[in-house]
Motif scaffolding. Structure first.
Motif, PDB file in Angstrom:
ATOM      1  N   GLY A   1      48.387  74.517  75.377  1.00 40.33           N
ATOM      2  CA  GLY A   1      48.269  73.415  74.432  1.00 40.33           C
ATOM      3  C   GLY A   1      48.191  73.789  72.972  1.00 40.33           C
ATOM      4  O   GLY A   1      47.779  72.970  72.138  1.00 40.33           O
ATOM      5  N   PHE A   2      48.603  74.993  72.608  1.00 39.20           N
ATOM      6  CA  PHE A   2      48.627  75.356  71.193  1.00 39.20           C
ATOM      7  C   PHE A   2      49.710  74.575  70.464  1.00 39.20           C
ATOM      8  O   PHE A   2      50.740  74.210  71.041  1.00 39.20           O
ATOM      9  CB  PHE A   2      48.857  76.858  71.026  1.00 39.20           C
ATOM     10  CG  PHE A   2      47.642  77.697  71.348  1.00 39.20           C
ATOM     11  CD1 PHE A   2      46.623  77.841  70.419  1.00 39.20           C
ATOM     12  CD2 PHE A   2      47.512  78.319  72.579  1.00 39.20           C
ATOM     13  CE1 PHE A   2      45.492  78.595  70.704  1.00 39.20           C
ATOM     14  CE2 PHE A   2      46.388  79.067  72.888  1.00 39.20           C
ATOM     15  CZ  PHE A   2      45.379  79.211  71.945  1.00 39.20           C
ATOM     16  N   ASP A   3      49.474  74.334  69.176  1.00 40.74           N
ATOM     17  CA  ASP A   3      50.427  73.603  68.348  1.00 40.74           C
ATOM     18  C   ASP A   3      51.398  74.523  67.617  1.00 40.74           C
ATOM     19  O   ASP A   3      52.529  74.132  67.326  1.00 40.74           O
ATOM     20  CB  ASP A   3      49.674  72.770  67.299  1.00 40.74           C
ATOM     21  CG  ASP A   3      48.737  71.762  67.935  1.00 40.74           C
ATOM     22  OD1 ASP A   3      49.234  70.887  68.665  1.00 40.74           O
ATOM     23  OD2 ASP A   3      47.510  71.852  67.704  1.00 40.74           O
ATOM     24  N   ILE A   4      50.948  75.727  67.290  1.00 45.40           N
ATOM     25  CA  ILE A   4      51.727  76.675  66.487  1.00 45.40           C
ATOM     26  C   ILE A   4      51.532  78.070  67.063  1.00 45.40           C
ATOM     27  O   ILE A   4      50.440  78.412  67.532  1.00 45.40           O
ATOM     28  CB  ILE A   4      51.278  76.638  65.006  1.00 45.40           C
ATOM     29  CG1 ILE A   4      51.633  75.281  64.374  1.00 45.40           C
ATOM     30  CG2 ILE A   4      51.902  77.775  64.187  1.00 45.40           C
ATOM     31  CD1 ILE A   4      51.053  75.066  62.981  1.00 45.40           C
ATOM     32  N   ILE A   5      52.582  78.874  67.019  1.00 49.93           N
ATOM     33  CA  ILE A   5      52.497  80.297  67.361  1.00 49.93           C
ATOM     34  C   ILE A   5      52.699  81.108  66.099  1.00 49.93           C
ATOM     35  O   ILE A   5      53.613  80.841  65.312  1.00 49.93           O
ATOM     36  CB  ILE A   5      53.555  80.685  68.414  1.00 49.93           C
ATOM     37  CG1 ILE A   5      53.108  80.234  69.816  1.00 49.93           C
ATOM     38  CG2 ILE A   5      53.817  82.193  68.407  1.00 49.93           C
ATOM     39  CD1 ILE A   5      54.138  80.492  70.899  1.00 49.93           C
ATOM     40  N   GLU A   6      51.827  82.095  65.901  1.00 45.66           N
ATOM     41  CA  GLU A   6      52.074  83.099  64.866  1.00 45.66           C
ATOM     42  C   GLU A   6      52.328  84.441  65.556  1.00 45.66           C
ATOM     43  O   GLU A   6      51.554  84.865  66.414  1.00 45.66           O
ATOM     44  CB  GLU A   6      50.898  83.232  63.901  1.00 45.66           C
ATOM     45  CG  GLU A   6      51.125  84.358  62.881  1.00 45.66           C
ATOM     46  CD  GLU A   6      50.176  84.343  61.693  1.00 45.66           C
ATOM     47  OE1 GLU A   6      50.410  83.522  60.786  1.00 45.66           O
ATOM     48  OE2 GLU A   6      49.229  85.152  61.675  1.00 45.66           O
ATOM     49  N   ILE A   7      53.402  85.101  65.161  1.00 45.10           N
ATOM     50  CA  ILE A   7      53.720  86.442  65.641  1.00 45.10           C
ATOM     51  C   ILE A   7      53.118  87.444  64.661  1.00 45.10           C
ATOM     52  O   ILE A   7      53.346  87.348  63.457  1.00 45.10           O
ATOM     53  CB  ILE A   7      55.244  86.630  65.759  1.00 45.10           C
ATOM     54  CG1 ILE A   7      55.829  85.637  66.772  1.00 45.10           C
ATOM     55  CG2 ILE A   7      55.588  88.064  66.146  1.00 45.10           C
ATOM     56  CD1 ILE A   7      57.353  85.565  66.747  1.00 45.10           C
ATOM     57  N   HIS A   8      52.353  88.377  65.177  1.00 44.36           N
ATOM     58  CA  HIS A   8      51.648  89.336  64.310  1.00 44.36           C
ATOM     59  C   HIS A   8      52.569  90.515  63.997  1.00 44.36           C
ATOM     60  O   HIS A   8      52.749  91.414  64.794  1.00 44.36           O
ATOM     61  CB  HIS A   8      50.382  89.832  65.007  1.00 44.36           C
ATOM     62  CG  HIS A   8      49.391  90.487  64.086  1.00 44.36           C
ATOM     63  ND1 HIS A   8      49.668  90.773  62.768  1.00 44.36           N
ATOM     64  CD2 HIS A   8      48.110  90.902  64.296  1.00 44.36           C
ATOM     65  CE1 HIS A   8      48.604  91.352  62.218  1.00 44.36           C
ATOM     66  NE2 HIS A   8      47.645  91.424  63.115  1.00 44.36           N
ATOM     67  N   GLY A   9      53.133  90.479  62.781  1.00 47.23           N
ATOM     68  CA  GLY A   9      54.009  91.559  62.340  1.00 47.23           C
ATOM     69  C   GLY A   9      53.418  92.340  61.185  1.00 47.23           C
ATOM     70  O   GLY A   9      54.169  92.951  60.412  1.00 47.23           O
TER      71      GLY A   9
END
Length: 338
Positions: A156-164
């Motif tokens: 149920g997350f709204d946003i994904i952040e990719i850790h770069g």
């Protein structure tokens, strides 16, 4: 109303204000199993109660060997989903949107097991020497980000952040300081970007919501990525469908970093203006006035608040008071917020 408290939208996900809880590792998985604990419910839900617009969960490992420590959160297994879903339900109950930072520590993993990196070069003498990833290792890791994105959607997350950023695995592939490969994943900046490019594509195969990417916009070494390289990477990310670049710095190699209020802002602003992509500002942003200046002068689109939110879960209320803005209180707290 101040711009800090004006709603903004990313692919149909509306944030009620521009305040983001920056992802910060809590090292609080008691059984070393990567599962959410009572601490996480209290920690994250209290920032939602405090009226943070977007609560971003800490770096969450897509593979067990990708944890920074054995006490990190994980999303590498179906067994992690239920706890993360419950965490989302609690945060959403107070009107905040949620994000998760999908991560892999690479050579900066401090674990008893083998650790992996694009090249077999340790971070410093206190860290283990990593195994150089084979093409099969790379493919499995890209698939792990894909599977993590599916679980993030189910939770149920709204946003994904990719850790770069911060010298972790994706950053290790991007940087010439840490990527010494001579194959399709090393050498030119086009090849060094390939790992992140394929991760973005794999995430998009399972996820149709907003995607943010956190980068280290300054490696604090003249042999590292230049600003031209960073702008090249952000142009590519924009082409690949990334919605916002979260502009941090450092962590690639041991370095002494001079810090001061807004010390990462100049590069954040330049990325926004030259790439025409939304950016998130982070780094010693401590007051509402400072956050408002950043937004009003179009230097960034969101402000990521870290240590200040650790000190005060109600930082948004303090910022609103500072800016003369009335902030709606949770019904339970209305008596105290008038």
């Amino acid at each position: 109303m101040s711009k800090l408290f004006t709603p903004t939208d990313f692919k149909g996900i509306t944030l009620k204000n521009r305040i983001v809880m920056s992802p910060m590792c809590m090292y609080s998985c008691e059984r070393e199993d990567g599962k959410v604990t009572p601490f996480h419910f209290t920690h994250y839900a209290s920032r939602a109660v405090g009226q943070t617009g977007l609560v971003m969960v800490e770096a969450t490992a897509v593979q067990p060997e990708g944890r920074i420590s054995a006490n990190d959160l994980g999303i590498w297994d179906e067994g992690h989903t239920a706890g993360l879903k419950q965490l989302n339900d609690e945060i959403h109950a107070y009107g905040a949107k949620t994000a998760i930072q999908l991560a892999h520590a690479g050579r900066k993993a401090q674990l008893e097991s083998d650790i992996y990196a694009p090249s077999s070069v340790r971070f410093n003498q206190d860290f283990k020497e990593p195994l150089e990833m084979t093409i099969n290792d790379i493919r499995e890791t890209i698939d792990s980000f894909k599977n993590a994105a599916r679980r993030a959607k189910e939770a149920g997350f709204d946003i994904i952040e990719i850790h770069g950023a911060h010298g972790y695995l994706i950053n290790q592939f991007l940087s010439p300081l840490t990527n010494l490969r001579q194959d399709d994943f090393g050498g030119s900046r086009k090849n060094r970007y390939r790992f992140l490019e394929e991760i973005i594509a794999s995430v998009k195969a399972e996820w149709d919501g907003p995607i943010f990417v956190r980068i280290s916009s300054n490696e604090y070494d003249e042999k590292g990525n230049s600003m031209d390289d960073i702008l090249y990477f952000t142009e590519r990310m924009k082409e690949d469908g990334v919605d916002l670049v979260d502009c941090s710095s450092g962590g690639v190699i041991p370095a002494s970093i001079p810090t001061y209020p807004g010390y990462q802002l100049n590069r954040c602003e330049r990325i926004k203006k030259e790439t025409d992509i939304a950016t998130g500002a982070v780094g010693l942003i401590t007051t509402g006035i400072q956050a408002e200046e950043i937004l009003q002068n179009d230097r960034a689109d969101l402000v990521f608040i870290g240590r200040s939110l650790l000190r005060n879960p109600y930082w948004p209320k303090a910022a609103a008071d500072e800016l003369g803005t009335t902030l709606d209180a949770p019904v339970q707290y209305k008596r105290g917020w008038k």
